[in-house]
Design a protein around this motif. Sequence first.
Motif, short mmCIF file in Angstrom:
data_model
loop_
_atom_site.label_atom_id
_atom_site.label_comp_id
_atom_site.label_asym_id
_atom_site.label_seq_id
_atom_site.Cartn_x
_atom_site.Cartn_y
_atom_site.Cartn_z
N PRO A 164 37.41 43.52 34.96
CA PRO A 164 37.12 42.36 33.98
C PRO A 164 38.33 41.59 33.67
O PRO A 164 39.33 42.06 33.87
CB PRO A 164 36.68 43.26 32.67
CG PRO A 164 36.30 44.74 33.20
CD PRO A 164 37.07 45.01 34.31
N VAL A 267 30.60 38.52 30.82
CA VAL A 267 32.03 39.08 31.24
C VAL A 267 32.40 38.72 32.57
O VAL A 267 31.85 39.00 33.61
CB VAL A 267 32.17 40.73 30.94
CG1 VAL A 267 33.51 41.11 31.51
CG2 VAL A 267 31.67 41.27 29.76
N THR A 269 34.17 38.98 35.93
CA THR A 269 34.84 40.10 36.55
C THR A 269 35.15 39.78 37.90
O THR A 269 34.66 38.80 38.70
CB THR A 269 33.59 41.34 36.60
OG1 THR A 269 32.92 41.36 35.20
CG2 THR A 269 34.21 42.51 37.31
#
Length: 310
Positions: A164, A267, A269
């Motif tokens: 992440p 998120v 990533t």
Amino acid sequence: MELRLLASFVAVAEELHFGRAAARLHLAQPSLSQQIQRLERSVGVQLVERSSRQVNLTPAGEVLRDLARSILTQTEEARSTVREVALGRAGTLQIGYNFASGQRILPAALVRMNTILPNVTVNLIEQRTGPQLAALSAGALDIGLVYGRPAATEFHSQPLLQVPLVAVVGRGHSWARRARTSFSELAGQSCILFERQQCPAMYDAIHHAAERSGIKLNVEHHLDDPNATAIMVSVKPMVGFASSVRAGAAPTAGYNQTVTVALHDPVPTVELCIVWRADDTRPIVRSFLGCIESARSSESVTKLQSLLAQ
């Protein structure tokens, strides 16, 4: 000057007895005598003085004894080294890596490599993805640890970890006391980013997250040096980006005056991958790939243990 003749001479020089030297070499004594004579004809001087009672070396023979020992030792070392290199058990590897791989994968892989292949020398170069791929293509690197799988067919790659990304802000920033923030809140922030060619996978992950959030990033500066980015956000109310691995790492130059803030919804990533040239089939490369796989397994076990302990 044949190595076989030198080996026979060294046996005679050490035993000072043709019978014992012949037995040591598993030769008939007349054959050994003929070999010494051939060697003397080759160098053009007498090397051995032989009587009915004893064998002695001439001054020239004493000099050649020491030289011959050195030659035979170096020859055997050369043979051994060449065999080890051919089997992937010796040689030199030029390995590129980024911060996340240097923290999570590379140390365990190098410990494994040093344990099973102590004669392999590893040279490490820390670089972003773009420079690593360019160096791999040029032959300056043998292996790269990068973000994202390269599309070029000249490379083979293998995914290792999902990493992440986080925001990096100075201690005086309004986000400094936050543990996490929605990605959409970046709409009201000035950002520092790097040029896409430096790390395409991370660049694209950040912009794709912005698109999913329905915002447009306000990129005020482009800096390719992560430490320079950290210094900039520490003195200005701006937001940079880094891997989440930095959040748990010891402070480094530039990052002493910054904090990391987790991003969510979504998120961003990136995939940490190991990359090597498709035409590089050397055993030493395969050996290191095996060490990386072992390190990745260890990383998975550690992560599972951490989750179970929570």
